[in-house]
Design a protein around this motif. Structure first.
Motif, mmCIF file in Angstrom:
data_model
loop_
_atom_site.group_PDB
_atom_site.id
_atom_site.type_symbol
_atom_site.label_atom_id
_atom_site.label_comp_id
_atom_site.label_asym_id
_atom_site.label_seq_id
_atom_site.Cartn_x
_atom_site.Cartn_y
_atom_site.Cartn_z
ATOM 1 N N SER A 93 15.824 -25.098 -6.485
ATOM 2 C CA SER A 93 14.517 -25.642 -6.106
ATOM 3 C C SER A 93 14.488 -27.166 -6.144
ATOM 4 O O SER A 93 13.592 -27.782 -5.560
ATOM 5 N N ASP A 94 15.475 -27.792 -6.824
ATOM 6 C CA ASP A 94 15.520 -29.254 -6.870
ATOM 7 C C ASP A 94 16.470 -29.843 -5.828
ATOM 8 O O ASP A 94 16.774 -31.034 -5.876
ATOM 9 N N GLY A 95 16.946 -29.006 -4.879
ATOM 10 C CA GLY A 95 17.591 -29.582 -3.714
ATOM 11 C C GLY A 95 19.069 -29.407 -3.502
ATOM 12 O O GLY A 95 19.644 -30.023 -2.602
ATOM 13 N N TYR A 96 19.745 -28.563 -4.300
ATOM 14 C CA TYR A 96 21.153 -28.285 -3.986
ATOM 15 C C TYR A 96 21.218 -27.380 -2.757
ATOM 16 O O TYR A 96 20.468 -26.396 -2.653
ATOM 17 N N VAL A 97 22.125 -27.714 -1.830
ATOM 18 C CA VAL A 97 22.285 -26.954 -0.590
ATOM 19 C C VAL A 97 23.747 -26.582 -0.416
ATOM 20 O O VAL A 97 24.640 -27.432 -0.546
ATOM 21 N N LEU A 98 23.990 -25.321 -0.118
ATOM 22 C CA LEU A 98 25.339 -24.809 0.143
ATOM 23 C C LEU A 98 25.619 -24.877 1.629
ATOM 24 O O LEU A 98 24.810 -24.443 2.448
ATOM 25 N N THR A 99 26.796 -25.420 2.003
ATOM 26 C CA THR A 99 27.160 -25.527 3.410
ATOM 27 C C THR A 99 28.678 -25.548 3.537
ATOM 28 O O THR A 99 29.406 -25.422 2.540
ATOM 29 N N ASN A 100 29.168 -25.696 4.765
ATOM 30 C CA ASN A 100 30.607 -25.838 5.002
ATOM 31 C C ASN A 100 31.059 -27.267 4.766
ATOM 32 O O ASN A 100 30.328 -28.221 5.077
ATOM 33 N N ASP A 135 36.709 -24.665 2.678
ATOM 34 C CA ASP A 135 35.636 -25.047 3.601
ATOM 35 C C ASP A 135 34.253 -24.799 2.998
ATOM 36 O O ASP A 135 33.344 -24.278 3.667
ATOM 37 N N VAL A 136 34.097 -25.182 1.754
ATOM 38 C CA VAL A 136 32.814 -25.057 1.063
ATOM 39 C C VAL A 136 32.419 -26.425 0.522
ATOM 40 O O VAL A 136 33.263 -27.168 0.008
ATOM 41 N N ALA A 137 31.141 -26.762 0.633
ATOM 42 C CA ALA A 137 30.634 -28.024 0.095
ATOM 43 C C ALA A 137 29.219 -27.820 -0.424
ATOM 44 O O ALA A 137 28.517 -26.876 -0.040
ATOM 45 N N VAL A 138 28.812 -28.735 -1.300
ATOM 46 C CA VAL A 138 27.447 -28.754 -1.813
ATOM 47 C C VAL A 138 26.882 -30.152 -1.613
ATOM 48 O O VAL A 138 27.559 -31.146 -1.905
ATOM 49 N N GLY A 214 27.107 -25.176 15.241
ATOM 50 C CA GLY A 214 25.828 -25.535 14.628
ATOM 51 C C GLY A 214 25.359 -24.497 13.627
ATOM 52 O O GLY A 214 24.550 -24.772 12.747
ATOM 53 N N ASN A 215 25.881 -23.247 13.765
ATOM 54 C CA ASN A 215 25.595 -22.214 12.769
ATOM 55 C C ASN A 215 26.389 -22.430 11.477
ATOM 56 O O ASN A 215 26.061 -21.841 10.442
ATOM 57 N N SER A 216 27.430 -23.244 11.547
ATOM 58 C CA SER A 216 28.302 -23.430 10.395
ATOM 59 C C SER A 216 27.517 -23.818 9.155
ATOM 60 O O SER A 216 26.686 -24.727 9.186
ATOM 61 N N GLY A 217 27.799 -23.131 8.059
ATOM 62 C CA GLY A 217 27.135 -23.410 6.798
ATOM 63 C C GLY A 217 25.881 -22.607 6.579
ATOM 64 O O GLY A 217 25.356 -22.548 5.464
ATOM 65 N N GLY A 218 25.369 -21.972 7.628
ATOM 66 C CA GLY A 218 24.151 -21.177 7.515
ATOM 67 C C GLY A 218 24.413 -19.813 6.916
ATOM 68 O O GLY A 218 25.556 -19.364 6.818
ATOM 69 N N SER A 232 30.969 -19.574 9.217
ATOM 70 C CA SER A 232 31.917 -20.689 9.171
ATOM 71 C C SER A 232 32.766 -20.868 10.416
ATOM 72 O O SER A 232 33.016 -21.990 10.840
ATOM 73 N N VAL A 233 33.245 -19.777 11.011
ATOM 74 C CA VAL A 233 34.237 -19.860 12.077
ATOM 75 C C VAL A 233 33.896 -18.859 13.168
ATOM 76 O O VAL A 233 33.375 -17.780 12.884
ATOM 77 N N ILE A 234 34.199 -19.216 14.415
ATOM 78 C CA ILE A 234 34.101 -18.254 15.512
ATOM 79 C C ILE A 234 35.413 -18.224 16.277
ATOM 80 O O ILE A 234 36.122 -19.223 16.370
ATOM 81 N N ALA A 235 35.741 -17.057 16.786
ATOM 82 C CA ALA A 235 36.839 -16.949 17.736
ATOM 83 C C ALA A 235 36.284 -17.283 19.115
ATOM 84 O O ALA A 235 35.122 -17.015 19.410
ATOM 85 N N SER A 236 37.118 -17.879 19.976
ATOM 86 C CA SER A 236 36.624 -18.317 21.273
ATOM 87 C C SER A 236 37.691 -18.124 22.342
ATOM 88 O O SER A 236 38.893 -18.199 22.072
ATOM 89 N N MET A 237 37.230 -17.873 23.560
ATOM 90 C CA MET A 237 38.129 -17.783 24.710
ATOM 91 C C MET A 237 38.331 -19.135 25.363
ATOM 92 O O MET A 237 39.148 -19.277 26.268
#
Length: 359
Positions: A93-100, A135-138, A214-218, A232-237
């Motif tokens: 609640s004091d603002g730590y955010v989990l992302t890539n 690939d994890v950050a705070v 843009g979804n990364s970290g969500g 974190s990751v997508i496969a792509s053609m």
């Protein structure tokens, strides 16, 4: 061979709009073609508006979205030469955010982080710590308090086929919700680092929920709204420099691993990686992880593992490649006891159980 045509987001929306109008026109023709000559025309524009009376059902995508969206943020990092965008989950609640880590890595070179909440408020933020190999950050929002917090689930309880919801800011479109299922578990997925940086290797949850840049970290959440993975990751053609897009193959870091790493990053500023103490032979044609070298005094050496051995499993999990073994070991903690399934290149029918304590 001709280059495939690429459609921008604006063009795609325009094409969908044209298609909708065309379909509506055709439907109107079909609906009125056999009407009696003396019938009275009904014009929907003159009819009263029908308001929705049903409420969202518990466990529906709508219910999950309404509960989780307040704890999901959009992240924008203005670096020296580029702007990176991604998503994140509020974990305190004091603002730590989990992302890539790859979303906010530019902040370690002086980039400025701006975070936008679902209610439209914006905060500056600082990078607490990140680890490129996982690939994890705070990050920590400045002067934040009383924020909504996401609920942690248990990724050990995930089953293939269960429904999930992905939330984030693909292509800068904040608060985007998509749904799908868990397609597979324990996928070893390696992603190259940005600008030639260290690559990451994740022990991934595979999902067909649409995930885009843009979804990364969500968050990837279950139908109770609990966080079970971090997209974190997508496969792509796509090839070359073309922008990747969803083809139904998205990968998320299991929440149990992401949570453990986040705690270490906040407390110690770094991550301790469990190891067995071997160097693996690259690009082996053998199914399994071929040991190329054993470190002196390592758990592997103490257990009697030697160069030329092939590790084909960890406990009840098969490891058919070097990356699969690394991902399986990283899913554990330092001090855990595991049983390696070990064979050899010369005699792959002889499989031994080798107990090892991770260091």
């Amino acid at each position: 061979m001709k280059e495939k045509k690429k459609v921008s987001l604006g063009t795609a929306l325009a094409m969908m709009l044209v298609g909708a109008i065309g379909a509506g026109t055709l439907t109107g023709v079909a609906a009125t073609q056999f009407a009696p000559e003396n019938s009275t025309a009904v014009n929907a524009l003159n009819e009263p508006t029908i308001h929705r009376t049903a409420t969202k059902e518990p466990g529906s995508v709508e219910d999950v979205a309404s509960n989780v969206l307040p704890a999901v943020v959009s992240i924008r990092v203005a670096g020296p030469s580029a702007v990176d965008e991604g998503s994140g989950s509020i974990i305190s609640s004091d603002g730590y955010v989990l992302t890539n880590n790859h979303v906010v890595d530019a902040a370690s070179q002086g980039g400025q982080i701006q975070v936008t909440l679902n209610d439209g408020r914006t905060f500056g933020a600082d990078l607490v710590a990140g680890d490129p190999s996982y690939d994890v950050a705070v990050i920590k929002l400045r002067d934040a308090k009383d924020l909504p917090v996401i609920n942690f689930g248990n990724s050990d309880d995930i089953k293939v086929g269960q429904q999930v919801v992905a939330i984030g800011s693909p292509l800068g479109l904040s608060a985007t919700v998509t749904s799908g299922i868990v397609s597979a578990l324990n996928r070893p997925v390696r992603a190259s680092g940005q600008a030639g940086g260290e690559s990451s290797l994740i022990d991934a949850i595979q999902t067909d929920a649409a995930i885009n840049p843009g979804n990364s970290g969500g968050p990837l959440v279950d139908m109770s709204g609990n966080l079970i993975g971090m997209n974190s990751v997508i496969a792509s053609m796509s090839q070359g420099g073309s922008e990747a897009g969803s083809i139904g193959l998205g990968f998320a870091i299991p929440v149990n691993q992401a949570r453990k790493i986040a705690q270490e990053l906040i407390q110690d500023g770094k991550v301790t990686t469990p190891k067995i103490g071997v160097r693996l032979a690259p690009q082996s044609r053998v199914k399994g992880a071929v040991v190329g070298q054993v470190d002196e005094g390592s758990p592997a050496q103490e257990a009697g593992i030697a160069p030329g051995d092939v590790i084909i499993g960890v406990d009840d999990r098969a490891t058919d490649s070097a990356d699969a073994l690394i991902a399986a070991i990283r899913s554990h903690n330092v001090g855990d006891k595991v049983t390696l399934k070990v064979t050899s290149i010369d005699n792959q029918n002889d499989v031994k159980d080798v107990p090892v304590t991770l260091s």
